[in-house]
Design an enzyme around this catalytic site. Sequence first.
Site, mmCIF file in Angstrom:
data_model
loop_
_atom_site.group_PDB
_atom_site.id
_atom_site.type_symbol
_atom_site.label_atom_id
_atom_site.label_comp_id
_atom_site.label_asym_id
_atom_site.label_seq_id
_atom_site.Cartn_x
_atom_site.Cartn_y
_atom_site.Cartn_z
ATOM 1 N N GLU A 258 0.808 -1.388 -0.066
ATOM 2 C CA GLU A 258 -0.031 0.027 0.046
ATOM 3 C C GLU A 258 1.017 1.193 0.026
ATOM 4 O OE1 GLU A 258 -3.380 0.009 -0.151
ATOM 5 O OE2 GLU A 258 -3.237 -2.177 -0.303
ATOM 6 N N TRP A 261 2.086 1.608 -3.526
ATOM 7 C CA TRP A 261 1.169 2.293 -4.217
ATOM 8 C C TRP A 261 0.983 3.680 -4.350
ATOM 9 C CZ3 TRP A 261 -2.330 1.251 -8.033
ATOM 10 C CH2 TRP A 261 -2.616 -0.180 -8.297
ATOM 11 N N TRP A 289 -20.684 11.086 -19.939
ATOM 12 C CA TRP A 289 -21.104 10.717 -18.546
ATOM 13 C C TRP A 289 -22.553 11.418 -18.722
ATOM 14 C CZ3 TRP A 289 -18.646 7.432 -16.276
ATOM 15 C CH2 TRP A 289 -17.088 7.249 -16.399
ATOM 16 N N ASN A 324 -10.756 2.399 2.973
ATOM 17 C CA ASN A 324 -10.409 2.296 1.622
ATOM 18 C C ASN A 324 -11.308 1.346 0.726
ATOM 19 O OD1 ASN A 324 -7.956 2.927 -0.266
ATOM 20 N ND2 ASN A 324 -7.846 0.563 -0.550
ATOM 21 N N TRP A 342 -16.283 10.928 -13.207
ATOM 22 C CA TRP A 342 -15.423 10.589 -11.965
ATOM 23 C C TRP A 342 -14.839 11.775 -11.312
ATOM 24 C CZ3 TRP A 342 -10.252 12.183 -12.788
ATOM 25 C CH2 TRP A 342 -10.138 12.665 -13.995
ATOM 26 N N TRP A 365 -9.687 7.389 -8.316
ATOM 27 C CA TRP A 365 -10.882 7.736 -8.912
ATOM 28 C C TRP A 365 -10.762 7.298 -10.480
ATOM 29 C CZ3 TRP A 365 -15.814 8.505 -8.088
ATOM 30 C CH2 TRP A 365 -16.261 8.675 -6.986
#
Length: 448
Positions: A258, A261, A289, A324, A342, A365
């Site tokens: 993590e 990341w 969208w 998360n 988004w 996102w």
Amino acid sequence: MSTALVWLRRDLRLHDSAALAAATAEAERVWTVFVFDTTILAPLPRQDRRVDFIHAAVADLHARAGLLVRVGDPRQIIPALARELGVDAVHASHDDDPAALARDAEVAAALPCPLHTCKDHVVLERAEVLTAAGRPYTVFTPYKRAWLQRLRPQDVAERVVRAERLVRGQDALPSLADLGFEASDLSPAVGRGEAGAQALLADFLPRMDRYDETRDFPGIKGPSYLGVHLRFGTVSVRELVRLAQSHSSGGAQTWLSELIWRDFYHQLLHHFPHAARLPFKPEYSAVSWDDNEAFFEAWCRGETGYPLVDAGMRQLAQTGYMHNRLRMVTASFLTKDLGIDWRRGEAWFAQLLLDFDLAANNGGWQWAASTGCDAQPWFRIFNPVTQSQKFDPEGRFIKRYCPELSHLDAKQIHEPWLHGGPAPIVDHAAARERTLARFAVVKKDQSL
């Protein structure tokens, strides 16, 4: 006698601080300063939890180290202060947000002395991890392998600060009211300053070895809850990596992943700054969208009718934190079930998240919306009911934030509309078909 000024921003601590270590190694007298940047503060709500958190961290450093505290635009304040103190250099840690880079360039141009910046917010940054062809990685797994191969003991070694060289300033500490803010409902459990970060870390260490088993379940105490402390630098990421490396368990290695990341998203923003406002993959700009304001507002309020989605959104609104797993679930629901851009969800999270970080928020996102690098495939769509059944099987978390469902048992709570409750705002199966059709433009482009 050589002198320096350290401008603290995302590194609100004294221990293991790269900028402070560099300055106190080179200069005999070192001042520290934090600027409450009015260009950032102006549009914020007057009871902003992040301002509350930052103010507490600054107050701690003011009391312990005589931190200078100024209010205004750092593009004017930092050069003026450097002249006032007559320092030989200004030190700061890197900040790769596009707006911060532009700000730092202006400050450097106006300073009467050099501006030295250094890596502190991440472990490996910018172009430190590249492919054999010299290009940035855009897929996490090979990036992680290269990150681990590239890592050296010095990358995570403690940056030793010579505290005896720090000069105590005489600035008064402005109150929240002086800044134009009021005390927020920031939970004491979040922790304040370095001491708060260390308390959370001490609480997490006995749980670290089971992190891989517990991290996905919001109803139990699985995460470290250190996100906001990493964001504002009240804890050192190097310290966390050292701790993860000292454990061989699967939980520790998952936690280390993590942290990697986090580095991955930061190096992406450095190499691909367009992703801050546009799809990382240009072909996804063709996706159309929906603009359903009622749906968006229901999502923001946590009133979609899907219990796990609603509980996650209410947790965010009530605390400034979101688990998360729920960040993925709620983001997938907004983009794939409601068909909303988004960027609207990203902006909502940016407004409310205590640990808001542009690189990580944007990366997360775009992952959920399938527009980012190494993202969830566009045809993979989280089912909000099965996610609820899998990750909150007893409804423990749901009942905490959706007390109106407390009368339902563990089987009923995931689909309350089957047991007398109102229908959700969209049918997931029908929404899934609309999403597959929406992304057909991308499928067509990829087949050419």
